[in-house]
Scaffold this motif. Structure first.
Motif, PDB file in Angstrom:
ATOM      1  N   ASN B 208      53.907  60.728   7.266  1.00  0.00           N
ATOM      2  CA  ASN B 208      55.240  60.746   7.873  1.00  0.00           C
ATOM      3  C   ASN B 208      55.268  60.063   9.244  1.00  0.00           C
ATOM      4  O   ASN B 208      56.279  60.083   9.927  1.00  0.00           O
ATOM      5  CB  ASN B 208      55.767  62.177   7.962  1.00  0.00           C
ATOM      6  N   ASP B 385      65.035  61.751   8.683  1.00  0.00           N
ATOM      7  CA  ASP B 385      64.366  60.914   7.697  1.00  0.00           C
ATOM      8  C   ASP B 385      64.759  59.464   7.936  1.00  0.00           C
ATOM      9  O   ASP B 385      65.647  59.170   8.727  1.00  0.00           O
ATOM     10  CB  ASP B 385      64.737  61.369   6.277  1.00  0.00           C
ATOM     11  N   ARG B 413      60.866  69.048   5.439  1.00  0.00           N
ATOM     12  CA  ARG B 413      60.911  68.623   4.040  1.00  0.00           C
ATOM     13  C   ARG B 413      61.632  69.646   3.190  1.00  0.00           C
ATOM     14  O   ARG B 413      61.608  70.847   3.473  1.00  0.00           O
ATOM     15  CB  ARG B 413      59.482  68.466   3.498  1.00  0.00           C
ATOM     16  N   GLU B 452      58.363  59.679   1.288  1.00  0.00           N
ATOM     17  CA  GLU B 452      59.136  59.876   2.513  1.00  0.00           C
ATOM     18  C   GLU B 452      60.611  59.512   2.311  1.00  0.00           C
ATOM     19  O   GLU B 452      61.348  59.340   3.272  1.00  0.00           O
ATOM     20  CB  GLU B 452      58.548  59.010   3.627  1.00  0.00           C
TER      21      GLU B 452
END
Lengths: 142, 487
Positions: B208, B385, B413, B452
């Protein structure tokens, strides 16, 4: 008996591994860990390298030995870029492990095939025994 | 995990949900989760609440085992977990409460550029960043440190980078702890950890971690934005990285070596990943000194990454970074333990605050803030994100009263990595992002892109609205991504 399967975890990745003996469980857990790194389709090709692995901890702690075994393989993989896919454990008990691992010398990252495992965790780790043998669930920090 | 959490969450108000201490025997304090009705089902589904309850077993834990609204399942601690322990009350330090990526964190760099300046060169810039900033697993970079220098990085932190010319003194002023924690002891770092940290300074890493070029598309608090040097339409850059192999190995070493501490100090925790040692013990002190080395290394790493990125901007715009106004807004840690002063029942106490996926959020007037930000409070950098938004918040008084000066750290997440791969099967995430929003994404591997994908994350705006509504931190600005590089 299945050797291992990948399991769901929100942030990280886990495997459930099985083995009719403890030795088999440890070997399958190692296989599962390397499958996490590359995915199941990957077939490594190249010259084979063998490594002797010996861990003595004297802590009477089988789960600890399991984490150390996987961490050691991961460490060598990171340092020497050996993708291990063959494991032969010659002795194993609550205090240590002796094994030979062989694999292919390949820089996976250059091939874009690589998922980083940061560490092997102890999260809810327990090696369990039933009539079929042994099993455990291992969560990896990725 | 297939089965939802079976415990009970008591609703205290629109933003607070309690796990009563009676939930299971051994809990020393209740759990408290910050959330709203729309985030709650996701939280219950992934069993992170059980981990909140587990953390409350830690000896010396004060008031609550806390979780921020970006909470999700971790190992030992939940991600989004905060716990403060009191050394005079047998309080412990738990390496799992910091995690493997010690001082993983984010920094935000502002610029004098606006969208129109950037647009014609965006693709060139993103490609140049991707080619010049080492990223990906185990990547090593051009910024090399000798063994002696590595020791300097451990003990001095980001100041090492400034001395080498990778930045300016002012950068330290705007880094949490000025980029260096006191009391780091390199002799507490194993040879393996040294080895794994070598040559990884100035590398982004994978997963990430990212570097993102953004534009500010909304200002919520004009006065604070002004103080942070932010305005609508401004181009910003966000860098998310940590302590790389060094931190992983330090956590690994101490989780292993602390196994014996549970018996030795008669500590009962329900998960082995919560192994810990009293703060006031040889083992506890050793870990804290080693952790600080990794924390200092991570700040150095982000400083080096910013330096490399500034160089790329200079080449692409043919101007010095100074004249482009590429100044650091702030750098925050979100995996760390800190000894901090907090009021408990009206009395000031020195506590060890574990933040595992949580950000420090000191309010206006706090003595640890840079002079320039005293009036506004600490900038809190919240990455979302890669398809939606990121936020800048400011620390607020509520954080000192309730969460030991802490707030959320990101979107959090909601899908596992394999879940994301399933949901995104056969899709071209980078193409989609470009076609839909014009976002240019460059990643080393396709797997990273899919894992991701925006769908894998909670709605960051919901998360931010909870901490804003609960008074832990307040919204200042929102950024939208333009270009992203990932490992």
């Amino acid at each position: 008996m299945k050797p291992f399967e990948l399991i769901e975890h929100t942030a990280d990745v886990g495997i459930k591994a099985w083995g009719s003996t403890l030795t088999e469980l440890f070997e399958n857990a190692a296989r599962g860990m390397f499958i996490i790194i590359t995915g199941e389709e990957y077939k490594p090709q190249g010259s084979e390298i063998e490594k002797k692995i010996e861990i003595n901890e004297n802590r009477d702690d089988l789960e600890g030995v399991l984490v150390s075994w996987l961490s050691e393989l991961l460490y060598i993989f990171n340092r020497e870029k050996i993708y291990f896919n063959n494991f032969k454990i010659s002795s194993l008990n609550n205090n240590g492990i002796k094994a030979e691992a062989s694999g292919i010398n390949i820089d996976l990252y250059q091939n874009g095939l690589y998922k980083e495992i940061k560490a092997v965790t102890f999260h809810n780790l327990k090696i369990e025994e039933d009539v079929d043998g042994f099993s455990c669930t291992i969560i990896f920090d990725v | 995990m297939a089965q939802a959490w079976q415990g009970k969450l008591e609703k205290l108000d629109n933003f607070r949900w309690k796990i009563p201490q009676s939930y299971k025997p051994g809990m020393k304090v209740p759990g408290l989760i910050y959330a709203n009705e729309s985030l709650l089902p996701g939280i219950i589904n992934d069993k992170a609440s059980e981990q909140v309850a587990n953390v409350s077993f830690l000896p010396g834990i004060v008031k609550y085992s806390l979780a921020m609204p970006d909470i999700h399942l971790g190992y030992g601690f939940p991600i989004g977990g905060v716990a403060a322990t009191d050394p005079v009350n047998n309080g412990v330090i738990a390496p799992g409460g910091i995690g493997y990526d010690i001082n993983c964190g984010v920094r935000l760099v502002r610029s004098d550029l606006i969208l129109d300046d950037l647009k014609p060169r965006l693709e060139t810039l993103v490609n140049a960043l991707f080619n010049n900033i080492p990223s990906g697993v185990g990547s090593s970079g051009d910024i090399k440190a000798s063994a002696k220098e590595e020791e300097d990085i451990f003990s001095k932190g980001a100041m090492w980078a400034i001395k080498k010319g990778y930045g300016v003194k002012e950068d330290l002023e705007f880094t949490e702890d000025k980029g260096s924690m006191e009391g780091a002891d390199p002799s507490k770092v194993s040879v393996r950890a040294y080895e794994r940290g070598k040559d990884q300074s100035g590398t982004l890493g994978s997963g990430n971690h990212f570097l993102e070029i953004q534009v500010i598309d909304e200002i919520y608090d004009g006065e604070k934005a002004d103080i942070f040097g932010l305005f609508k339409g401004q181009i910003t850059m966000m860098i998310h990285s940590g302590s790389r192999g060094l931190g992983y190995q330090i956590c690994d070493d101490y989780v292993k070596s602390m196994a014996g501490c549970l018996n030795k100090y008669n500590i009962n925790v329900p998960d082995r990943q919560l192994v810990c040692a009293p703060l006031d013990s040889g083992e506890g002190r050793a870990y804290l000194s080693a952790m600080k080395c990794a924390a200092n290394y991570a700040w150095t790493n982000r400083q080096c990454l910013m330096h490399l990125a500034r160089n790329v901007f200079e080449k692409v715009f043919n101007k010095s970074w100074n004249s482009l106004g590429l100044n650091l807004v702030y750098d925050v840690a979100h995996n760390i333990a800190k000894m901090e002063k907090h009021k408990v029942d009206g009395k000031e106490r020195l506590l060890c605050v574990h933040r595992k996926g949580a950000t420090r959020a000191f309010p206006p007037g706090h003595p640890d803030l840079p002079e320039l930000y005293k009036k506004a409070g600490q900038p809190v950098i919240i990455p979302g994100d890669m398809g939606t938004f990121s936020y800048v918040l400011a620390g607020a008084e509520g954080s000192m009263q309730e969460t030991f000066g802490s707030t959320c750290h990101g979107a959090g997440r909601c899908l596992s990595r394999s879940g994301a791969v399933k949901v995104c099967a056969g899709r071209n995430i980078d193409k989609e992002l470009f076609n839909k929003s014009g976002i240019i994404v460059r990643a080393k591997t396709r797997t990273t892109l899919v894992e991701e994908a925006p769908e894998a994350y909670k709605d960051v705006s919901e998360v931010v609205n909870v901490v804003h509504g609960a008074g832990l931190s307040t919204k200042v600005a929102r950024m939208r991504p333009l270009g992203v590089i990932k490992g």
